[in-house]
Design an enzyme around this catalytic site. Structure first.
Site, mmCIF file in Angstrom:
data_model
loop_
_atom_site.group_PDB
_atom_site.id
_atom_site.type_symbol
_atom_site.label_atom_id
_atom_site.label_comp_id
_atom_site.label_asym_id
_atom_site.label_seq_id
_atom_site.Cartn_x
_atom_site.Cartn_y
_atom_site.Cartn_z
ATOM 1 N N THR A 12 0.820 -1.216 0.000
ATOM 2 C CA THR A 12 0.000 0.000 0.000
ATOM 3 C C THR A 12 0.852 1.264 0.000
ATOM 4 O O THR A 12 0.491 2.265 -0.615
ATOM 5 C CB THR A 12 -0.934 -0.005 1.229
ATOM 6 O OG1 THR A 12 -1.787 -1.144 1.135
ATOM 7 C CG2 THR A 12 -1.787 1.240 1.304
ATOM 8 N N SER A 54 1.713 -7.589 -0.839
ATOM 9 C CA SER A 54 2.341 -8.702 -0.108
ATOM 10 C C SER A 54 1.391 -9.881 0.041
ATOM 11 O O SER A 54 1.824 -10.984 0.372
ATOM 12 C CB SER A 54 2.849 -8.237 1.252
ATOM 13 O OG SER A 54 1.785 -7.994 2.148
ATOM 14 N N THR A 86 1.473 -4.495 4.236
ATOM 15 C CA THR A 86 1.240 -4.794 5.654
ATOM 16 C C THR A 86 0.613 -6.171 5.871
ATOM 17 O O THR A 86 0.721 -6.732 6.953
ATOM 18 C CB THR A 86 0.293 -3.747 6.272
ATOM 19 O OG1 THR A 86 -0.898 -3.694 5.491
ATOM 20 C CG2 THR A 86 0.940 -2.376 6.316
ATOM 21 N N ASP A 87 -0.045 -6.703 4.837
ATOM 22 C CA ASP A 87 -0.818 -7.938 5.040
ATOM 23 C C ASP A 87 0.038 -9.094 5.552
ATOM 24 O O ASP A 87 -0.413 -9.887 6.383
ATOM 25 C CB ASP A 87 -1.511 -8.358 3.739
ATOM 26 C CG ASP A 87 -2.661 -7.427 3.366
ATOM 27 O OD1 ASP A 87 -2.925 -6.474 4.118
ATOM 28 O OD2 ASP A 87 -3.287 -7.660 2.314
HETATM 29 N N1 ASP Z 1 -2.944 -3.943 2.650
HETATM 30 C C1 ASP Z 1 -1.680 -4.254 2.165
HETATM 31 C C2 ASP Z 1 -0.630 -3.180 2.407
HETATM 32 O O1 ASP Z 1 -0.719 -2.528 3.334
HETATM 33 C C3 ASP Z 1 -1.573 -4.825 0.865
HETATM 34 C C4 ASP Z 1 -0.316 -5.618 0.873
HETATM 35 O O2 ASP Z 1 -0.066 -6.340 1.801
HETATM 36 O O3 ASP Z 1 0.462 -5.451 -0.034
HETATM 37 O O4 ASP Z 1 0.313 -2.993 1.711
#
Ligand code: ASP
Length: 333
Positions: A12, A54, A86-87
């Protein structure tokens, strides 16, 4: 002069919004340019490895990221900052923590709101991560995850909110450092976890699945996972490490057939303990390994990595690591 290498991987923090949804497109140089003043005395260089969400990573990707960090440390960087979705950030951070025994800071960060959001949190998080990577207080903590002003040691950190900018916590453990206006404030000196002699040049890690417990959960997923070739399984048990009789029976079968089974909890916080007759106590009696307060997702990587260590059993490696001993000096199970 501190040499900090930024390794960008997407997420993100690097995403812009479009008709099909958010997509990671922003490269490392632009991310660093968005931060504003860089830490005094730091020389920041950038590298783009992949530019993806991710949620799409597999263990081959995680090993490739670890090789990138290895190369960066070998080239003499004083610190590494990896931007990441973050995932699954808690998984990559944990794998790096297992793989490296190096006092230099390895720091992951990301964002909850995309790069083109008017209230983007990525620039602040990346600025904090650079400050941490350039600070002596961050040395000897193992891999750190920096988010919303806190630096968490990799072991035990979890994404705990799907939307909030305060996306990560480390239940029962807490943050090791705080960042206040780009100033790094030490809170406590964490004890780095033992390293695993993990071969980063493997194409991927062996399959290890997470099997959830719930009312009525039977042995289907444990048996299916092993039939697919899994090295072992992690049970996301209920409560303090319990499961119903049919799942316990499948775990007993798995352990008897030589497949390690780790017990974690589907509860967000707290350790597992073999307390209940027919539940956790029975899981322990049949040979399952209770994995403390490790999340199922980090435990899965521990078991997968342990399954690659030559000359000893994965169960012995896992038990040694959980006990804080050097896994490479343990033999037997
Ligand atoms: N929600 C996720 C992020 O914060 C998407 C990911 O993991 O790429 O990046």
């Amino acid at each position: 002069m501190r040499r900090i290498q930024v390794v960008a991987t997407g997420g993100t923090i690097a995403s812009r919004s479009g008709a099909e949804g958010r997509r990671a497109t922003v490269l490392a140089e632009e991310l660093v340019a968005s931060v504003g003043p860089l830490p005094e005395g730091a020389e920041v260089s950038t590298r783009d490895v992949v530019t993806r969400g991710s949620y799409a990573f597999d263990t081959a990707d995680l090993l490739a990221l670890a090789r990138e960090v290895r190369g960066t440390l070998r080239d003499g960087a004083d610190g590494v900052v990896m931007t990441h979705g973050t995932d699954t950030m808690e998984e990559t951070a944990f794998l790096l923590d297992l793989a490296f025994d190096d006092p230099r800071p390895i720091v992951l960060t990301g964002a909850q709101r995309p790069f083109d959001d008017r209230a983007a949190d990525g620039p602040g998080n990346l600025g904090d991560a650079l400050a941490v990577a350039a600070d002596d207080a961050a040395r000897r903590h193992g891999t750190l995850l920096v988010f919303d002003g806190f630096a968490f040691p990799a072991r035990g950190v979890r994404k705990s909110d799907t939307m909030s900018a305060h996306a990560f916590t480390a239940p029962g453990r807490g943050a090791a450092l705080r960042v206040v206006g780009r100033r790094v404030v030490p809170l406590w000196q964490s004890v780095p976890s033992p390293r695993l002699p993990l071969d980063l040049d493997l194409p991927r890690l062996p399959r290890v699945d997470v099997v959830p417990a719930y009312p009525g959960a039977d042995g289907l997923f444990v048996r299916a996972s092993l039939a697919e070739g899994a090295a072992g399984v992690v049970v996301a048990a209920v409560g303090a490490g319990n499961a119903g009789p049919e799942l316990v029976e499948a775990v007993a079968e798995a352990v008897a057939a030589g497949h390690p089974v780790l017990i974690c909890s589907r509860v967000h916080s707290g350790p597992v303990e073999p307390l209940y007759a027919g539940g956790g106590a029975e899981l322990q009696r049949v040979g399952a390994i209770f994995a403390g307060d490790l999340s199922p997702w980090q435990a899965r990587l521990l078991l997968a990595a342990a399954s690659t260590v030559p000359g000893t059993s994965p169960a012995a490696v896992v038990r040694a690591w959980l006990a804080g001993r050097d896994p490479s000096s343990d033999t037997g199970s």
